[in-house]
Enzyme design. Sequence first.
Site: not given
Ligand code: 3EB
Length: 331
Positions: A144, A151, A204, A217, A318
């Site tokens: 990941y 990406r 992050y 989001r 999720e």
């Molecule tokens: C998060 O909130 C949970 O890498 O495209 C959620 C939606 C998550 C998209 C992505 C990852 C992705 O980090 C994981």
Amino acid sequence: MTTITSETALPPVRPFYQTSERRDERRQMIGVVQYRAAEEGVKIADGVVTVTVPSPGNSVTECWPAESGTITSGVHGDVHWSHDQENLFAALSIPDSGALGEKVRQAYAALLTTTADLGFPQIYRVWNYIGKINDSNDAGLERYRDFCRGRADAFSDLAWAPHALPSGTGIGFAEGGVTVFLLARRTSDAANVENPLQMPAYEYPDTYGPRSPSFARATSVTAVGAPSLYISGTASIRGHRTIGNTLEEQIQVTMENIDALLASSDGDPVRFETLKIYVRHQEDMDTVATAFRDRYKVTAHAAPVLRADICRSDLLLEVEGVASRNDGPRP
Ligand code: 3EB
């Protein structure tokens, strides 16, 4: 000359789901996604981009019906696309490899440039499905995180503004390389929404990998007659930390995240038209599916549950979805 404005634009596409092999022949699609025990692949079948995501244990077909009767499709390199003049569905798959990052970077570059070149610059939703997402690559980096690096590099290469990143899903299945598909619009009538309870994913810290995940989001499309909110994969994360040690706690925190996201998006109240529920452990599927279908008043038919791996190994579930605003019936 005709200028297309958001007053005249066709609505964004919304999905429906089928759990049998039979296709709904009454509606023309721009994209069909099959989640089932089969090899990954993307093709154009009868003018429709058809994606297979290898997911043993699941048998769900996601259909994206066109909003007009005029569908155009084609292939540019590895990118397969189909559009209804307003909404573009584009997809590609990357064969499995022990080093995904550079291939993901090239694949994203191809998707982003093809989308723009075709005249659909407004990407409003992206899905990323990654085989063995929590395993390590050849260099010992989690797949990941390897994916996220490629990406993020592709978006950086194009000087893409972080706040303009599309909403997304990043989910793992048992097999395969990486399959990516997206929805984009000709008309720029979309706006991103962030969650006050969560740090933007693109911010992050690097404890979660060398490059942050590139997604918003949620994305709101404001087309008249069918304003819709595309909610990214949402999990039990506060700030940037995973919280909740039990299934019940993670369900609760995920619902609070979804509710905060809905509350922070401008406009009329929203209700979910569809949900897509991902659950890590088979034995938790019924509990999680029932909790979300009941809480958001969505039928099982419109809220399929998939056995899947989640991008952090401590996450048990999720949930993503498409919501609409209460501004009257659809045209
Ligand atoms: C998060 O909130 C949970 O890498 O495209 C959620 C939606 C998550 C998209 C992505 C990852 C992705 O980090 C994981």
